[in-house]
Every structure is written in structure tokens, then in C-alpha cells.
Design an enzyme around this catalytic site. Structure first.
Site, PDB file in Angstrom:
ATOM      1  N   GLU A   1       0.807  -1.216   0.000  1.00  0.00           N
ATOM      2  CA  GLU A   1       0.000   0.000   0.000  1.00  0.00           C
ATOM      3  C   GLU A   1       0.841   1.267   0.000  1.00  0.00           C
ATOM      4  OE1 GLU A   1      -2.921  -0.396   3.074  1.00  0.00           O
ATOM      5  OE2 GLU A   1      -3.853  -2.127   2.104  1.00  0.00           O
TER       6      GLU A   1
ATOM      7  N   LYS B   1     -15.680  -1.278   2.173  1.00  0.00           N
ATOM      8  CA  LYS B   1     -14.944  -1.805   1.023  1.00  0.00           C
ATOM      9  C   LYS B   1     -15.961  -2.343   0.024  1.00  0.00           C
ATOM     10  CE  LYS B   1     -10.730  -3.177   3.527  1.00  0.00           C
ATOM     11  NZ  LYS B   1      -9.969  -4.323   4.083  1.00  0.00           N
TER      12      LYS B   1
END
Length: 431
Positions: free
Chosen positions: A205, A340
């Protein structure tokens, strides 16, 4: 009205070099939409099913040709002829076509790709930016970014147990300034790690992934970086953690093993004690998945102990699912939900989860996955829903920066009506 005339899916790659699904939607008016589905590394066991081929001769079994075929051969014939602006109707039709509680037949990655591409095509048809189409005239709040600048756990090849250590530039007056603050701290952290002789390679990330002596040390070096950048921890910038504790929860013993620290066999109560201690020593404003996704008693204890002053985010705990969230609300567990889109599989269900959270006084954090792409749909979703917070990685890797850049464009487009709440986006805790 603009009728859908074609839907087409293909296999493309995500930021980890794994296949994922891209979908294109075409309409009779010429309006067009395209979307790419993200993928997670640490996944909750109650998430909607991400359909993988399992053919070890292709992409180590991670191909998505079955999901692609499900779009082209099953979903496309079902939704061709729909009005492209009928988002709820299209999403409902796909859910019914799948017929399973977890989208296991067609795959959430197939269904979500279509759901997002339809929204893009509809926005194109009406001539509005996606955030304005989805959120209406009141879509104006830019989210406080939760920037993952040290990666551990399943997101990095190091000895740090906790998955993410984040900075939250809540003291910025605008989103643009929050990005500048985050970038400056990120670069300061690189210098701090370099001076300590530590690795400055980045993880999935975009955060750094050094080997550190403990999870506490990760927080310490971030504090040092904040100060080096000229900011004050606990004033301009706060800290957050995604513990992802299900990744180091031992199901056989029912205990938690912090292997990186050499501490094993910790009970839920001992983990809660540890978090409480860290929150006293550091300006931590948010903790995600502090206990295993099925350790509801542990989550309840954590909420009772620090839930009045720390945002407690349920990711694997709630998996963007209104049934799981409703259960958590009823039991008084956590005070925030991570959103999400691929955990639930349609935009309609995603928006329902955000709405339910807000009605209950929970915060909602729109989130990326560790396997991302150039698709920036979640940036528009964050503004469309006035979610107030977004978690989309560090200040490196284009797959992360794409979302920040889209938010910068949106803020610029909104002009004087743009709102950045910063610390006020944590409206259900006392700081």
C-alpha cells in the site's frame, strides 16, 4: 432514459500483478462507463466471494476468467435493456441472478465490476461527475485521509505484526493541505528510517516496510517523522492502526500471537490492555480490527474500555454487510465501519451500509484494498456519501495516489462549497 446495449468484461492486472476484472458498459446514447475491481490480501471470512479460477497453470491459480465469463455470458444478457440510471434495479437483478447469500455463484468481483461501470456510464449520460451523480447536490465533504505510512502484517515481508500504521492530518484546513502534510511526513519518515539504517522499500500500500523491534517502535518512528516534518503529534497529526488481528489470532488456542515481538498466547483482555496502554502513550485516534473478527466479546470489552475516545473500526468484523453491522450496533460493539465495495459486491449495498452506520451514530471509512488499480471510484464514493474519512494508502505508488489526485480534482471543482472537517469527522468520540 439511456438503455444499456452492451456489457463487456476482460481480465486485467492489479497492483500486485494479480488478475482482476475490468468491465465496460455501453448505452444507446453513447454514454460509456468503465471500472476495475480491487482485491484484498487479508480478507474477512464473511466477505462476499471473490471468484478465482484455481487453475495453477495460469497466474498461480489466481486467474479470473470464470468471473469474466460470468459477466459476458450470464450478467450481460440479464441487464442489457435496463435504463442505465436504474442502479438499484440493476444491482438487485444481479443479486437475484446469483441467488446465493455471498455472491458465490457469479462472484462478487463480476457483480461489482458491472455495478461500478453502470454508475460511471449513468454519470456520463447525465453529464455529471460521478460523485455528484451518486450523491446529489449535498455531496461536498472531502474525507480526512488515513495514510498508511508503515506496512506490516500481510501487507509486507517484515517482522511487524500490525498491518498498518497510519497518520491522519486532522489539523489541516483543507483536503489539499492534508495531502501536503501527509506527503511531508512521509518523506520525513523515509529520512528517519534511512538515518537509522532501516529499509526504505515500500509494501503493498505504498508505506515503508522496515524490520522493527516492536509495534511500539513503529509508532515511535512515526512520531519522530511528524516532528521532523515540523508538525505536532496529537495536534496537527494523529495516529491510526489497522491491527488486522485475525491474521495473528490462533484459532486452536483462542489466543493472539505477536510473533514479531516474541509475545504469544495473549488473551483478548491482554490485547485490550495493550491497546489501552498504547493509546495512553501515543496520540492514537483510530484502531481497526483490534480483535479477531469472531471475538465479539473481545470487541465488546475494547469498546467499553476505549470506545469513548478512540474510533474503533470494524473491517473483517462487519465486512461492509448491513446484517453484521446491525448486530454490532445492537450489541454496542465498535463505533465505526470500514467500507470496502468488494466486500459486499454492489454500490447499492455499499450505500446502504454507510447510511445504516450514520443513522446509528457510527462513522464510515471508505477504503481501498491492498490489490488496487488506477480506478479511483472510491474517491467519488467518499464525497458522494459525505463519509468523512478515506483510507487509500500512502504517499507513493500510483495505484494509491490516483485516489488522492481524484479527490484534489473534486475539491478544486467544488470550490468554495468544499468542506474538510478534519478532527470533526470523528464526531462520536471525545478528543
Amino acid at each position: 432514459m439511456s438503455t444499456i446495449i452492451d456489457v463487456y468484461a476482460r481480465e486485467v492486472l492489479d497492483s500486485r500483478g494479480n488478475p482482476t476484472v475490468e468491465v465496460e458498459v455501453y448505452t444507446e446514447s453513447g454514454a460509456f462507463g468503465r471500472a476495475i475491481v480491487p482485491s484484498g490480501a487479508s480478507t474477512g471470512e464473511h466477505e462476499a466471494v471473490e471468484l478465482r479460477d484455481g487453475d495453477k497453470s495460469r497466474y498461480l491459480g489466481k486467474g479470473v476468467l470464470n468471473a469474466v465469463n460470468n459477466v459476458n455470458e450470464a450478467i450481460a444478457p440479464e441487464i442489457v435493456g435496463f435504463d442505465v440510471t436504474d442502479q438499484a434495479g440493476i444491482d438487485r437483478a444481479m443479486i437475484e441472478l446469483d441467488g446465493t447469500p455471498n455472491k458465490g455463484k457469479l462472484g462478487a468481483n463480476a457483480i461489482l465490476g458491472v455495478s461500478m461501470a453502470v454508475a460511471h456510464a449513468a454519470a456520463d449520460f447525465v453529464g455529471l461527475p460521478l460523485y455528484r451523480y451518486l450523491g446529489g447536490f449535498n455531496a461536498k465533504q472531502l474525507p480526512t485521509p488515513m495514510m498508511n505510512i508503515i506496512n506490516g502484517g500481510s501487507h509486507a515481508d517484515n517482522n511487524v505484526d500490525f498491518q498498518e500504521f497510519m497518520i491522519l492530518p486532522v489539523g489541516a484546513p483543507t483536503f489539499k493541505e492534508s495531502i501536503r502534510m501527509g506527503a511531508e511526513v512521509f518523506h520525513a519518515l523515509k529520512a528517519v528510517l534511512h538515518d537509522k539504517g532501516l529499509n526504505t522499500a515500500v509494501g503493498d500500500e505504498g508505506g515503508f516496510a522496515p524490520n522493527l523491534g516492536s509495534n511500539r517502535e513503529a509508532l515511535e518512528v512515526i512520531i519522530e517523522a511528524i516532528e521532523k516534518a515540523g508538525y505536532k503529534a496529537g495536534e496537527n497529526v494523529f495516529l491510526g492502526m489497522d491491527v488486522a488481528s485475525s491474521e495473528f489470532y490462533n484459532k486452536e488456542t483462542g489466543k493472539y500471537d505477536l510473533a514479531g515481538e516474541g509475545r504469544t498466547g495473549l488473551t483478548s483482555a491482554e490485547m485490550v490492555d495493550f491497546y489501552e496502554e498504547l493509546c495512553k502513550d501515543f496520540p492514537i485516534i483510530s484502531i481497526e480490527d483490534g480483535l479477531d473478527e469472531n471475538d465479539w466479546d473481545g470487541h465488546k470489552l475494547l469498546t467499553e474500555r476505549i470506545g469513548d475516545k478512540v474510533q474503533l473500526v470494524g473491517d473483517d468484523l462487519f465486512v461492509t454487510n448491513t446484517q453484521k453491522l446491525a448486530e454490532g450496533i445492537e450489541k454496542g460493539i465498535s463505533n465505526s465501519i470500514l467500507i470496502k465495495v468488494n466486500q459486499i459486491g454492489t454500490l447499492t449495498e455499499t450505500f446502504e451500509a454507510i447510511e445504516m452506520a450514520k443513522r446509528a451514530g457510527y462513522t464510515a471509512v471508505v477504503s481501498h484494498r491492498s490489490g488496487e488499480t488506477e480506478d479511483a471510484t472510491i474517491a467519488d464514493i467518499a464525497v458522494a456519501t459525505n463519509a468523512g474519512q478515506i483510507k487509500t494508502g500512502s504517499m507513493s505508488r500510483t495505484d494509491r495516489i490516483a485516489k488522492y489526485n481524484q479527490l484534489l480534482r473534486i475539491e478544486d471543482e467544488l470550490g468554495e462549497i468544499a468542506v474538510y472537517d478534519g478532527i470533526k469527522s470523528f464526531y462520536n468520540i471525545k478528543r
